[in-house]
Scaffold this active site. Sequence first.
Site, PDB file in Angstrom:
ATOM      1  N   GLY A 131       0.829  -1.213   0.000  1.00  0.00           N
ATOM      2  CA  GLY A 131       0.000   0.000   0.000  1.00  0.00           C
ATOM      3  C   GLY A 131       0.853   1.247   0.000  1.00  0.00           C
ATOM      4  N   ALA A 132       2.054   1.121  -0.562  1.00  0.00           N
ATOM      5  CA  ALA A 132       3.024   2.228  -0.499  1.00  0.00           C
ATOM      6  C   ALA A 132       2.567   3.440  -1.299  1.00  0.00           C
ATOM      7  CB  ALA A 132       4.381   1.748  -1.012  1.00  0.00           C
ATOM      8  N   GLY A 133       1.604   3.238  -2.214  1.00  0.00           N
ATOM      9  CA  GLY A 133       1.079   4.376  -2.976  1.00  0.00           C
ATOM     10  C   GLY A 133      -0.037   5.103  -2.246  1.00  0.00           C
ATOM     11  N   GLN A 187      -1.931   6.793   1.433  1.00  0.00           N
ATOM     12  CA  GLN A 187      -1.624   7.945   2.299  1.00  0.00           C
ATOM     13  C   GLN A 187      -0.589   7.594   3.369  1.00  0.00           C
ATOM     14  OE1 GLN A 187      -4.626  10.960   3.138  1.00  0.00           O
ATOM     15  NE2 GLN A 187      -6.008   9.212   3.332  1.00  0.00           N
ATOM     16  N   ASP A 220      -2.909   3.690  19.152  1.00  0.00           N
ATOM     17  CA  ASP A 220      -3.894   3.764  20.235  1.00  0.00           C
ATOM     18  C   ASP A 220      -3.205   4.126  21.547  1.00  0.00           C
ATOM     19  OD1 ASP A 220      -6.071   2.737  18.531  1.00  0.00           O
ATOM     20  OD2 ASP A 220      -4.852   0.926  18.524  1.00  0.00           O
ATOM     21  N   GLN A 229      -0.437 -12.831   0.934  1.00  0.00           N
ATOM     22  CA  GLN A 229       0.777 -12.096   1.332  1.00  0.00           C
ATOM     23  C   GLN A 229       1.567 -12.877   2.389  1.00  0.00           C
ATOM     24  OE1 GLN A 229      -0.255  -8.003   2.282  1.00  0.00           O
ATOM     25  NE2 GLN A 229      -0.460  -7.465   0.126  1.00  0.00           N
ATOM     26  N   ASN A 231      -6.377  -2.401   8.257  1.00  0.00           N
ATOM     27  CA  ASN A 231      -7.466  -2.921   9.096  1.00  0.00           C
ATOM     28  C   ASN A 231      -8.325  -3.968   8.393  1.00  0.00           C
ATOM     29  OD1 ASN A 231      -7.196  -1.592  11.578  1.00  0.00           O
ATOM     30  ND2 ASN A 231      -7.784   0.342  10.581  1.00  0.00           N
ATOM     31  N   ASN A 266     -10.315  -9.009   3.040  1.00  0.00           N
ATOM     32  CA  ASN A 266      -8.947  -8.853   3.544  1.00  0.00           C
ATOM     33  C   ASN A 266      -8.230 -10.187   3.696  1.00  0.00           C
ATOM     34  OD1 ASN A 266      -8.109  -5.998   3.920  1.00  0.00           O
ATOM     35  ND2 ASN A 266     -10.163  -5.928   4.785  1.00  0.00           N
ATOM     36  N   HIS A 276      -7.578  -3.677  17.856  1.00  0.00           N
ATOM     37  CA  HIS A 276      -7.489  -2.291  17.353  1.00  0.00           C
ATOM     38  C   HIS A 276      -8.847  -1.943  16.764  1.00  0.00           C
ATOM     39  CE1 HIS A 276      -6.263   1.321  15.305  1.00  0.00           C
ATOM     40  NE2 HIS A 276      -6.682   0.821  14.171  1.00  0.00           N
ATOM     41  N   VAL A 296      -0.620  -2.980   9.557  1.00  0.00           N
ATOM     42  CA  VAL A 296      -1.274  -1.694   9.833  1.00  0.00           C
ATOM     43  C   VAL A 296      -2.693  -1.713   9.261  1.00  0.00           C
ATOM     44  CG1 VAL A 296      -1.156   0.807   9.441  1.00  0.00           C
ATOM     45  CG2 VAL A 296       0.967  -0.507   9.767  1.00  0.00           C
TER      46      VAL A 296
HETATM   47  P1  NAX Z   1      -5.120   4.442   1.382  1.00  0.00           P
HETATM   48  O1  NAX Z   1      -6.407   4.009   0.782  1.00  0.00           O
HETATM   49  O2  NAX Z   1      -4.642   5.846   1.196  1.00  0.00           O
HETATM   50  O3  NAX Z   1      -3.961   3.494   0.867  1.00  0.00           O
HETATM   51  C1  NAX Z   1      -4.078   2.112   0.802  1.00  0.00           C
HETATM   52  C2  NAX Z   1      -3.210   1.648  -0.347  1.00  0.00           C
HETATM   53  O4  NAX Z   1      -3.168   0.222  -0.292  1.00  0.00           O
HETATM   54  C3  NAX Z   1      -3.732   2.031  -1.730  1.00  0.00           C
HETATM   55  O5  NAX Z   1      -2.722   2.695  -2.447  1.00  0.00           O
HETATM   56  C4  NAX Z   1      -4.114   0.695  -2.350  1.00  0.00           C
HETATM   57  O6  NAX Z   1      -3.891   0.675  -3.753  1.00  0.00           O
HETATM   58  C5  NAX Z   1      -3.172  -0.245  -1.618  1.00  0.00           C
HETATM   59  N1  NAX Z   1      -3.586  -1.654  -1.610  1.00  0.00           N
HETATM   60  C6  NAX Z   1      -4.832  -2.155  -1.500  1.00  0.00           C
HETATM   61  N2  NAX Z   1      -4.791  -3.494  -1.567  1.00  0.00           N
HETATM   62  C7  NAX Z   1      -3.497  -3.843  -1.692  1.00  0.00           C
HETATM   63  C8  NAX Z   1      -2.831  -5.080  -1.830  1.00  0.00           C
HETATM   64  N3  NAX Z   1      -3.495  -6.231  -1.871  1.00  0.00           N
HETATM   65  N4  NAX Z   1      -1.479  -5.083  -1.939  1.00  0.00           N
HETATM   66  C9  NAX Z   1      -0.802  -3.915  -1.931  1.00  0.00           C
HETATM   67  N5  NAX Z   1      -1.375  -2.710  -1.812  1.00  0.00           N
HETATM   68  C10 NAX Z   1      -2.714  -2.677  -1.699  1.00  0.00           C
HETATM   69  O7  NAX Z   1      -5.234   4.079   2.944  1.00  0.00           O
HETATM   70  P2  NAX Z   1      -4.325   4.588   4.152  1.00  0.00           P
HETATM   71  O8  NAX Z   1      -4.886   5.838   4.715  1.00  0.00           O
HETATM   72  O9  NAX Z   1      -2.900   4.581   3.733  1.00  0.00           O
HETATM   73  O10 NAX Z   1      -4.610   3.429   5.225  1.00  0.00           O
HETATM   74  C11 NAX Z   1      -4.125   2.122   5.039  1.00  0.00           C
HETATM   75  C12 NAX Z   1      -4.697   1.172   6.078  1.00  0.00           C
HETATM   76  O11 NAX Z   1      -4.299   1.562   7.397  1.00  0.00           O
HETATM   77  C13 NAX Z   1      -6.222   1.120   6.129  1.00  0.00           C
HETATM   78  O12 NAX Z   1      -6.627  -0.233   6.196  1.00  0.00           O
HETATM   79  C14 NAX Z   1      -6.556   1.836   7.427  1.00  0.00           C
HETATM   80  O13 NAX Z   1      -7.788   1.408   7.962  1.00  0.00           O
HETATM   81  C15 NAX Z   1      -5.386   1.406   8.282  1.00  0.00           C
HETATM   82  N6  NAX Z   1      -5.131   2.172   9.496  1.00  0.00           N
HETATM   83  C16 NAX Z   1      -4.647   1.501  10.577  1.00  0.00           C
HETATM   84  C17 NAX Z   1      -4.288   2.130  11.751  1.00  0.00           C
HETATM   85  C18 NAX Z   1      -3.723   1.372  12.892  1.00  0.00           C
HETATM   86  O14 NAX Z   1      -3.449   1.987  13.921  1.00  0.00           O
HETATM   87  N7  NAX Z   1      -3.532   0.042  12.821  1.00  0.00           N
HETATM   88  C19 NAX Z   1      -4.503   3.590  11.915  1.00  0.00           C
HETATM   89  C20 NAX Z   1      -4.620   4.324  10.617  1.00  0.00           C
HETATM   90  C21 NAX Z   1      -5.393   3.614   9.530  1.00  0.00           C
HETATM   91  O15 NAX Z   1      -6.753   3.762   9.788  1.00  0.00           O
END
Ligand code: NAX
Length: 329
Positions: free
Chosen positions: A9-11, A13, A157, A110, A129, A103, A185, A127
């Site tokens: 998910g490096a692309g 946020q 958290d 993975q 969810n 998921n 979480h 990370v």
């Molecule tokens: P974004 O939607 O900005 O980025 C996610 C990225 O993952 C996208 O670029 C997408 O193309 C990529 N992706 C999706 N499926 C993939 C796969 N199979 N292999 C590789 N890449 C894949 O989300 P972002 O804001 O970066 O959040 C990412 C995740 O962090 C979410 O699931 C979010 O719920 C979770 N979080 C977890 C937190 C924690 O404390 N554990 C807190 C922050 C955040 O809510």
Amino acid sequence: MATTITITGAGGQIGYALLFRIAAGDMLGPDEKVRLRLLEIPQGLDAAAGAALELQDGAFSLLEHVEVTDDPTVGFDGANLALLVGARPRGPGMERGDLLAANAGIFGPQGAAIAEHAASDVRVTVVGNPANTNALIAASAADGVPAERFTALTRLDENRARAQLALTLERPIDSIRRVPIWGNHSATQFPDISHATVDGVPVAEAIHEKVGDVRAWQEQQFIPRVAKRGAEIIAVRGSSSVASAANAAIEHVRDWVRGTEEWTSAGVVSHGEYGVPEGLISSFPVRSVDGAWQIVDGLEIDDWARARINASVTELAEERETVRGLGML
Ligand code: NAX
């Protein structure tokens, strides 16, 4: 030798907030070279490739190499550390079971790719969810990799909990110690102040002086504020937590690799500690010793805290049952 770090998910946020701090040495220190593998799905490749260009332009002396790929066999090749950030978000009308299944379809493959291609010392931080259950799914699919190498991020958290205590007590953040998160979480998580200290004094005493009824304050203010902080950030910022999440992930990995003096929190596999069913990936108070997380033992848990922990752990057990029922464990 450089450390190879895979970020899925490096692309996205959080990926964007993570990459530059890792390249700058915030995670592994100023002497450790890093090689980054940016793993995306096809739709995310351009964003990751753009970030890779910017990484070049950062001219980071610690950054040896960046690779962008949508192929997990390449993405996890030789990985010493993996940050699994990419996940399927909950879409409109999606039930909890649909979310878990979507998921599982990501984290199972993975986990298998990690087992096959990563370095033998690989350490994985989930990370994306639902982080705890995603970590469980990845661990289950990773034949031959000890389950202890799969963790879920709950450091954000904990940081949120410590920050709320510091604000309430009007004390510096570093004066607040030992505030573990228990369980999932999710909104059921239990941020526990019963062992916490502020400048060495029990937090509960200091809170009592400020607010009177500590239990009521925990139930009505502190716990909901921490557990629902993600929603608060979305409401105020118009977007979910990003930089604070990346910061927590960096701290989690840094502590795992380099060790801790104080307790912190991480989602780690249970061996039955504190009555948490074996095999679940639950948040516990932990220390990092010799590159491995150890659950802090011997803590006294009163009935009220026990009920809170049980509620969150029950949710984790239900998530595991759902995934099992789908034949994905
Ligand atoms: P974004 O939607 O900005 O980025 C996610 C990225 O993952 C996208 O670029 C997408 O193309 C990529 N992706 C999706 N499926 C993939 C796969 N199979 N292999 C590789 N890449 C894949 O989300 P972002 O804001 O970066 O959040 C990412 C995740 O962090 C979410 O699931 C979010 O719920 C979770 N979080 C977890 C937190 C924690 O404390 N554990 C807190 C922050 C955040 O809510």
